[in-house]
Write a protein that holds these residues in place. Sequence first.
Motif, PDB file in Angstrom:
ATOM      1  N   MET A 118      56.912   2.373  45.963  1.00 20.73           N
ATOM      2  CA  MET A 118      55.748   2.592  46.825  1.00 20.73           C
ATOM      3  C   MET A 118      55.436   4.078  46.932  1.00 20.73           C
ATOM      4  SD  MET A 118      56.779  -0.101  49.771  1.00 20.73           S
ATOM      5  CE  MET A 118      55.377  -0.149  50.875  1.00 20.73           C
ATOM      6  N   GLN A 136      56.075   6.304  44.686  1.00 17.34           N
ATOM      7  CA  GLN A 136      55.496   6.729  43.419  1.00 17.34           C
ATOM      8  C   GLN A 136      54.003   6.385  43.388  1.00 17.34           C
ATOM      9  OE1 GLN A 136      58.206   7.977  42.252  1.00 17.34           O
ATOM     10  NE2 GLN A 136      57.680   8.756  40.238  1.00 17.34           N
ATOM     11  N   ARG A 137      53.673   5.207  43.910  1.00 21.19           N
ATOM     12  CA  ARG A 137      52.260   4.815  43.918  1.00 21.19           C
ATOM     13  C   ARG A 137      51.474   5.638  44.920  1.00 21.19           C
ATOM     14  NH1 ARG A 137      52.041  -1.185  44.927  1.00 21.19           N
ATOM     15  NH2 ARG A 137      54.274  -1.095  45.343  1.00 21.19           N
ATOM     16  N   GLN A 174      53.516  -1.521  35.685  1.00 18.14           N
ATOM     17  CA  GLN A 174      52.392  -1.574  36.638  1.00 18.14           C
ATOM     18  C   GLN A 174      51.761  -0.203  36.818  1.00 18.14           C
ATOM     19  OE1 GLN A 174      53.389  -3.019  40.479  1.00 18.14           O
ATOM     20  NE2 GLN A 174      53.767  -5.117  39.782  1.00 18.14           N
ATOM     21  N   ILE A 175      52.621   0.775  37.004  1.00 10.10           N
ATOM     22  CA  ILE A 175      52.107   2.134  37.234  1.00 10.10           C
ATOM     23  C   ILE A 175      51.360   2.640  36.008  1.00 10.10           C
ATOM     24  CG2 ILE A 175      52.864   4.537  37.462  1.00 10.10           C
ATOM     25  CD1 ILE A 175      54.615   3.762  39.647  1.00 10.10           C
ATOM     26  N   LEU A 194      48.054   1.089  35.774  1.00 10.50           N
ATOM     27  CA  LEU A 194      47.203   1.699  36.783  1.00 10.50           C
ATOM     28  C   LEU A 194      46.645   3.031  36.283  1.00 10.50           C
ATOM     29  CD1 LEU A 194      46.315   1.289  39.691  1.00 10.50           C
ATOM     30  CD2 LEU A 194      48.353   2.517  40.414  1.00 10.50           C
ATOM     31  N   VAL A 203      46.015   1.664  44.495  1.00 12.05           N
ATOM     32  CA  VAL A 203      47.453   1.610  44.217  1.00 12.05           C
ATOM     33  C   VAL A 203      48.145   0.495  44.991  1.00 12.05           C
ATOM     34  CG1 VAL A 203      47.522   4.082  43.720  1.00 12.05           C
ATOM     35  CG2 VAL A 203      48.045   3.286  46.021  1.00 12.05           C
ATOM     36  N   LEU A 250      50.452   8.691  43.308  1.00 16.16           N
ATOM     37  CA  LEU A 250      49.236   8.527  42.507  1.00 16.16           C
ATOM     38  C   LEU A 250      47.995   8.596  43.395  1.00 16.16           C
ATOM     39  CD1 LEU A 250      49.718   5.721  39.837  1.00 16.16           C
ATOM     40  CD2 LEU A 250      49.293   8.149  39.506  1.00 16.16           C
ATOM     41  N   THR A 275      57.155   7.419  35.985  1.00 16.37           N
ATOM     42  CA  THR A 275      57.868   6.133  36.003  1.00 16.37           C
ATOM     43  C   THR A 275      59.371   6.290  36.169  1.00 16.37           C
ATOM     44  OG1 THR A 275      58.091   6.163  33.598  1.00 16.37           O
ATOM     45  CG2 THR A 275      56.169   5.042  34.502  1.00 16.37           C
TER      46      THR A 275
END
Lengths: 302, 309
Positions: free
Chosen positions: A138, A140-141, A171-172, A175, A121, A144, A161
């Motif tokens: 960040m 949110q990632r 991006q997310i 991913l 991530v 993940l 999102t």
Amino acid sequence: MIVEAKGLKKRYNSVWALDGLDLAIADGEIYGLLGPNGSGKTTTILILLGLTEPTAGEVRVCGYDPVRQPLAVKRLVGYMPEKVGFYEELSAYENLRFITRLNGIPEAEANRRIGEALEHVGLKDVAQRPVATFSHGMRQRLGLADVLVKKPKLAILDEPTSGIDPEGAAQILDLIRRLRDEAGMTVLLSSHLLHQVQRICDRVGILHRGHLVAEGRVAELTAPGGYVARIGQASPILRARLEAADWTHSVEEMQPQELQVTLTEGGRAELLRFVAEEGGVILELRPKQPTLEEIYLRYFQG
Amino acid sequence: MRVIVWKELADHLGSRRFFILSLIILVVAGTSVYLGIQGFQQNPAAVQEFPYLRLLTTAPGALPSFLSFLAFFGPLLAVLLGFDAVNSEFTRGTVSRVLAQPIYRDAWINGKFLAGLGTLGVVVVSIVLLIFGLGLFALGFPPDGPELARLAVFLVVALIYLGFWLALGILYSVLFRSPASSALAAVATWLFFTLFLYMIAGVVADQVVPVRADSPAEAWLRNENLRNSILRFSPVALFEEATLPILVPTYRGLSLLALLAQPGVPTNPLPLGQSLLVGWPQLVGLLALTSVCFAAAYLGFMRREIRTS
Ligand SMILES: Nc1ncnc2c1ncn2[C@@H]1O[C@H](COP(=O)(O)OP(=O)(O)O)[C@@H](O)[C@H]1O
Ligand SMILES: [Mg+2]
């Protein structure tokens, strides 16, 4: 089927948050549960995880009943909540370490997984920084990564999102797709932004007032008008000809020798002719559901 | 659950809140013990009888005794360890993430309570160690068997008492959605029981049974009894009544009745068992309060909808 729900109902006081929802998600797919705010997405997800009990209906997740065997479900399912939160004063690494401990993952293995997840991530460089210093994207990632360290069979992501700029959201989503392709896990994601997520979903279900008003493959739903046909005992030649024809929108092999074809309004006679020539059985031929565009206009903007 | 206890313990011990409050308690403990030791030097006879216990209960100079101080200030530490235990997890949005892990839901709240108790245990034990250290240094001999036993019992009772306040804090953290309001409620409850109830009890008793300097002894007795029964509702009073017989071996009861029944000052210390018996009802009451409080917090948490928004 990794997720199966039948006739799910959930009542909060006097409102029915879910009103007869049927859901089936196959192994390995990315399923988008879409619907405007308040349509029952979060409620569905909480029930699947055994965090809320349904008022009525049956649920199976990875073969377990989340009401009776919540721990078995939670061992196999990773979950990123709608407003994902972390312990602000702890670092990204420490936050994930707490989760691996709760999952009983041994130290060495945990460190390896955390390193990998943070790398995936793109948070490896800030692993030791307190989460208080992280931006929304960040976090949110990190959410993940939090799902990844569990190596779940099924990842359930509630509005992954939301509140992120379109670029970060893209991006997310990329991913998520990459993780599904590499790790082979099934993904259920919810969103109220149909246009944003539809491109990574294999299938989507449109939730409105607690039940599905449309469901299907994105290709099928995005095609304007026309028909959907299911053809059994289809030969490879038939398939090749259908794929080459300009009146088909999509041709997909659902099971061995069984095709699902979406076609234009004018393609109906042609389809019958092809099948007569190449052999095969028409199992089903029906007018297509409303398109995503129509659904969007009907349910998302009212 | 072990994982949760360790995490919460680390959180508590590393927090500024805990550091400041326990520092205050330790400093006061040190000071009162130091002054108490000076008192011994002026009155060497006192050293004969349970000197270490005396250090805890006698009020040196202008300061209150360490026991009163602990009864008054300890709850603030305990309640502040608990007041945001649950609702801060909701406001941070960590609840659903943690409860989606394969743990039983009650392991979380049990873990938080145990970690709080552990933290309080660290404080109480370090106080006693401090007293040991200073006492040993000044007196030159360690506490003897009976004294040690009484200190140990005192530790347990103090932990139950502080456990009540911790449970109350956690209960508020379940009942109130915002940490600010639960902190307010916690501090208000603390003030009510440590200060206002004493005033109210006095006022009510004087209203119902007015006494003047020349009132008959019976009136004084009824006034005192009424005051005490009102105070029975306060865990603070329960704690003081439960611990006094333990720390003051000659102590036979709070009411004037006990004094009147045994004219003259009783000087021979009771054995520990007897002392325990004197404070037994209060001890059981305290334990019941703690359990009820935690049970309420537990049930409230288990039934709570976990969605954050
Ligand atoms: N705790 C609750 N009490 C009462 N109503 C609720 C509660 N949670 C959700 N609802 C209602 O249930 C419906 C579905 O909510 P939700 O599942 O959160 O929708 P979504 O996630 O799609 O926005 C909404 O109408 C909401 O008002
Ligand atoms: Mg939602």
